[in-house]
Design an enzyme around this catalytic site. Structure first.
Site, short mmCIF file in Angstrom:
data_model
loop_
_atom_site.label_atom_id
_atom_site.label_comp_id
_atom_site.label_asym_id
_atom_site.label_seq_id
_atom_site.Cartn_x
_atom_site.Cartn_y
_atom_site.Cartn_z
N SER A 144 0.82 -1.22 0.00
CA SER A 144 0.00 0.00 0.00
C SER A 144 0.85 1.25 0.00
O SER A 144 0.38 2.32 -0.40
CB SER A 144 -0.84 0.07 1.28
OG SER A 144 -1.72 -0.99 1.38
N HIS A 165 -1.36 -3.21 -7.19
CA HIS A 165 -2.04 -2.79 -5.97
C HIS A 165 -3.54 -2.97 -6.11
O HIS A 165 -4.19 -2.22 -6.84
CB HIS A 165 -1.67 -1.32 -5.66
CG HIS A 165 -2.21 -0.86 -4.35
ND1 HIS A 165 -2.70 0.41 -4.16
CD2 HIS A 165 -2.35 -1.48 -3.16
CE1 HIS A 165 -3.11 0.54 -2.90
NE2 HIS A 165 -2.90 -0.59 -2.28
N GLU A 177 -4.04 -0.75 -9.33
CA GLU A 177 -2.99 0.20 -9.71
C GLU A 177 -1.78 -0.62 -10.16
O GLU A 177 -1.25 -1.42 -9.39
CB GLU A 177 -2.62 1.10 -8.53
CG GLU A 177 -3.75 2.06 -8.16
CD GLU A 177 -3.43 2.97 -6.98
OE1 GLU A 177 -3.87 4.13 -6.99
OE2 GLU A 177 -2.73 2.53 -6.03
N ASN A 215 -3.94 6.00 -2.51
CA ASN A 215 -3.55 6.26 -1.12
C ASN A 215 -2.93 7.63 -0.92
O ASN A 215 -2.96 8.18 0.18
CB ASN A 215 -2.63 5.15 -0.60
CG ASN A 215 -3.42 3.87 -0.34
OD1 ASN A 215 -4.64 3.91 -0.21
ND2 ASN A 215 -2.73 2.75 -0.30
#
Ligand SMILES: CCCCCCCCCCCCCC(=O)CC(=O)SCCNC(=O)CCNC(=O)[C@H](O)C(C)(C)COP(=O)(O)OP(=O)(O)OC[C@H]1O[C@@H](n2cnc3c(N)ncnc32)[C@H](O)[C@@H]1OP(=O)(O)O
Ligand SMILES: NC(=O)C1=CN([C@@H]2O[C@H](COP(=O)(O)OP(=O)(O)OC[C@H]3O[C@@H](n4cnc5c(N)ncnc54)[C@H](O)[C@@H]3O)[C@@H](O)[C@H]2O)C=CC1
Length: 313
Positions: A144, A165, A177, A215
């Site tokens: 992450s 991701h 991602e 994120n």
């Protein structure tokens, strides 16, 4: 035939490795994310080996996959329960489990890591696997928050290393991602992009920058939610209701934090704080640290910011 292919691939120099069609996948880590990715990969016809540190954890992971598949078939085979059960068994046949990551990696086109958010542990695993995985095997991390470049640095396959991701819960969340470092080859990136599409996901391309896209935007929002609450400007419940009804989010920030896992969140904040100690965004979050110290890690342990009746698996 598989042996022949392996030998052939060993003779490629790394730069000569072509697009890899990913069929055999090893997933390291059978927690929330690893199990979810295994489910989706198995559902889309991949042969998956799920690796974790104990058979008990792996048993729980497979049970979790079965539970999630039951939710899927309830919809997909609403009027045909037998076909639904057949579907579940077919998917589960595509999943095997192992505590030996080395032998699993030897048979894989892709090794995808989804273990704890700790750079050293991730680096050590990939360093070991780099010695035994076939030349053509692509390595990827579901991290992450850690730079893919740092995770890849203990391997000799920088061109065949990228980020994949996924989002939680993996069976429901459509985004992946796909992260390229400055060393990731175009062939590797295209293979990862294609793999994401075959899984039925929508990939977006990301650079190896902190937090990638989601994120980078999500973390400041979540941090500000908890600071707002700590300042006494809103109860957890009201903050969550506000963001669901006022911003259309499916979960409020405290619910989402519990869903992600407070241990994972603490790893992320502590890691970024160590790198950028003067950034007020990463200053210690007292509530979070206390809950983690008490083993209240969110929905997966039955308590975090909130209490839960049923544990998710
Ligand atoms: C405040 C703390 C401060 C800390 C600051 C630090 C922050 C650092 C954070 C970093 C985070 C890192 C995480 C990461 O890297 C990236 C992420 O993954 S972020 C998380 C992204 N996920 C979300 O945002 C999830 C949002 N929630 C939802 O979309 C929905 O709530 C959800 C789909 C989870 C559940 O839907 P809901 O309607 O709420 O509940 P239902 O139970 O009714 O489910 C609806 C529907 O979906 C099916 N379903 C749900 N889960 C599963 C599953 N696992 N498997 C299969 N099916 C599932 C369910 O069966 C329902 O189906 P129906 O047919 O509609 O009944
Ligand atoms: N929880 C979330 O919402 C999301 C998490 N991620 C990332 O995915 C990764 C995993 O997160 P979760 O699945 O939530 O964690 P988790 O805590 O649910 O699962 C981690 C699993 O890794 C296993 N593990 C630890 N060390 C291992 C080793 N050396 N070898 C094999 N297995 C090992 C643990 O036993 C555990 O089953 C982390 O990097 C996290 O940042 C990414 C997207 C969303």
């Amino acid at each position: 035939m598989a042996f022949f292919t392996r030998q052939l691939c060993r003779h490629f120099s790394s730069s000569a490795v072509r697009n890899v069609v990913i069929k055999n996948v090893t997933i390291i880590g059978g927690g929330q994310m690893g199990a979810g990715i295994a489910q989706v990969a198995a559902t889309t016809g991949h042969s998956v080996t799920l690796v974790d540190t104990s058979d008990d954890i792996l048993k729980t992971a497979v049970k979790g996959i079965e539970g999630s598949l039951k939710r899927v078939v309830k919809k997909k085979f609403a009027d045909k329960p037998e076909a639904g059960e057949e579907f579940i068994q077919k998917v589960l046949r595509n999943v095997s489990t192992s505590t030996d990551s080395g032998s699993a990696a030897q048979r894989s086109d892709l090794v995808l890591e989804a273990i704890v958010e700790n750079l050293k542990i991730k680096q050590d695993i990939f360093h070991q696997l780099d010695k035994v995985a076939p030349e053509h095997t692509i390595f990827a991390s579901n991290t992450s928050s850690l730079p893919i470049t740092d995770i890849a640095s203990t391997t000799s396959r920088l061109d065949r290393f990228g980020g994949l991701h996924f989002f939680n819960p993996v069976p429901m969340m459509k985004l992946v991602e796909v992260v390229a470092t400055s060393a990731t080859s175009k062939e590797t990136f295209d293979s990862l992009l294609n793999f994401s599409k075959v899984l039925g996901k929508t990939p977006v391309s990301c650079k190896d920058s902190p937090g990638f896209i989601v994120n980078r935007l999500l973390v400041p929002y979540l941090v500000e939610a908890v600071r707002l609450h700590e300042r006494g400007h809103g109860s957890k419940e009201d903050v969550d209701i506000a963001m669901k009804l006022g911003a259309g989010h499916p979960m409020g920030p405290f619910e989402l934090a519990d869903y992600v896992g407070l241990d994972t969140i603490k790893f992320i904040i502590d890691g970024w704080s160590a790198k950028d100690p003067s950034n007020p965004l990463f200053a210690p979050i007292e509530m979070l640290n206390k809950l983690v110290a008490e083993g209240k890690l969110g929905k997966k342990t039955g308590e975090g910011f909130y209490k839960y009746k049923r544990l998710i698996k």
